[in-house]
Scaffold this active site. Structure first.
Site, short mmCIF file in Angstrom:
data_model
loop_
_atom_site.label_atom_id
_atom_site.label_comp_id
_atom_site.label_asym_id
_atom_site.label_seq_id
_atom_site.Cartn_x
_atom_site.Cartn_y
_atom_site.Cartn_z
N ASP A 12 -7.58 -15.58 -9.20
CA ASP A 12 -6.98 -17.13 -9.45
C ASP A 12 -7.53 -17.98 -8.30
O ASP A 12 -7.94 -17.34 -7.24
CB ASP A 12 -5.32 -17.02 -9.62
CG ASP A 12 -4.96 -18.27 -9.72
OD1 ASP A 12 -5.50 -18.96 -10.58
OD2 ASP A 12 -4.04 -18.77 -9.05
N ASP A 14 -6.42 -21.58 -7.37
CA ASP A 14 -5.22 -22.50 -6.55
C ASP A 14 -4.27 -21.63 -6.29
O ASP A 14 -3.48 -20.86 -6.93
CB ASP A 14 -4.78 -23.38 -7.76
CG ASP A 14 -5.59 -24.48 -8.31
OD1 ASP A 14 -6.37 -25.08 -7.36
OD2 ASP A 14 -5.78 -24.77 -9.49
N ASP A 209 -1.27 -15.56 -7.46
CA ASP A 209 -0.10 -16.38 -6.68
C ASP A 209 0.93 -16.72 -7.50
O ASP A 209 2.09 -17.06 -7.08
CB ASP A 209 -0.44 -17.37 -5.93
CG ASP A 209 -0.62 -18.58 -6.56
OD1 ASP A 209 -1.44 -18.58 -7.55
OD2 ASP A 209 -0.20 -19.71 -6.40
#
Length: 319
Positions: A12, A14, A209
């Site tokens: 991922d 961001d 995250d």
């Protein structure tokens, strides 16, 4: 080393690699070190920018990347639509440049008004998303266009804090029409399928995250996952996670890729007293969190831990 168990990292962006325009600490050097040992693929729910623009941003931050290494929810959404409608069909794009380019790359025709009789409406986040474009999308969906959303993220992490994400903006058209979209991004299968098509991975590790997108997406796909605590997820959310949101590994940041992941907890012990989880130990706090997670998840099994039961453990970890 943890990285040696896998042939591809499905990362991922961001909250994992960058926050806004800034790199996450230890991300650039960890990925530079990983390049050549495994395939790096940057898999993002953010549909606003093109793969080339994202790769340029990553390179500027010192992260090794080309446009071919980037897989976006825009690409997954465009493929999903292209598999259902005729080539050259009009698709109303409620989003930014990256989404329009992905639609065009699949042989479809991006349009911006309902009068063009689009067969589908596809929505993705864009900083300049206007009321006018949302209105055109709502009109088209009311007239029968298939409603597809690049992702359902309610928020997106930035250097300034969490801002409204595409999932929040999608509610405008959904509320106005009573039609729920089909989601292409994580945790839904289309983006993972797009990643596998583009990388040819056989032993991927999903790195994210967010519990409700990255980790749940990995669980849905039956592959291992690493949660890094540099973005949205907090220790409290991790300890109370439902089974689908429990990662294979937990780490502070991407530097953990280049260390052995301990199979047994080191320096910490967990126990229950009066229905509450207690921790004892003086090792690294991340090991304490891993110890607490194992104890909490084992106790509740397929359920979710009550937050009140975790207070002693969280106080010990000071998080």
């Amino acid at each position: 080393m943890l990285i040696d168990e896998y042939d591809t990292l499905l990362l991922d962006l961001d909250g994992v690699v960058y926050l806004g325009r800034q790199a996450v600490p230890h991300a650039a050097e960890s990925l530079e070190r990983a390049a050549g040992r495994v395939r790096l693929a940057y898999v993002t729910n953010n549909a606003s920018r093109s793969p080339a623009a994202i790769a340029e941003h990553l390179t500027h931050l010192g992260v090794p990347a080309t446009a071919e290494d980037v897989v976006t929810s825009a690409q997954a959404a465009a493929r999903l639509i292209a598999e259902r409608v005729p080539p050259g069909a009009p698709v109303l794009v409620v989003g930014g440049t990256g989404l329009r380019m992905a639609v065009r790359a699949q042989g479809l025709r991006p349009v911006t008004v309902a009068a063009d009789e689009p067969v589908a409406v596809v929505q993705g986040i864009a900083p300049d998303l206007s009321y006018g474009l949302l209105s055109e999308g709502a009109l088209a969906v009311r007239r029968g266009a298939w409603f597809v959303a690049a992702n359902g993220d309610a928020t997106m992490p930035t250097a300034r804090g969490e801002l409204p994400g595409n999932g929040a903006m999608v509610r405008v058209i959904a509320a106005a029409t009573g039609v729920e979209p089909v989601y292409a991004g994580k945790p839904a299968p289309p983006l993972h399928r797009e990643s596998m098509i583009r990388t040819g991975s056989e032993r991927p590790l999903v790195v994210g995250d967010r519990l409700d997108t990255d980790i749940e997406g990995a669980t849905n796909a039956g592959v291992d996952s690493l949660l890094v605590l540099t973005g949205v997820a907090t220790p409290r959310e991790l300890l109370t996670a439902a089974p689908a949101h429990r990662p294979t590994y937990v780490a502070e940041d991407l530097s953990a890729l280049h260390r052995p992941y301990p199979k047994e907890r080191q320096g910490w012990r967990a126990g229950w007293s009066d229905g509450r989880l207690h921790l004892e130990g003086d090792g690294e706090w991340i090991e304490g969190l891993r110890t607490a997670c194992e104890a909490a998840w084992k106790t509740v099994g397929g359920g979710r831990m009550d937050e009140d039961a975790l207070k002693p453990a969280l106080e010990t970890l000071r998080v």
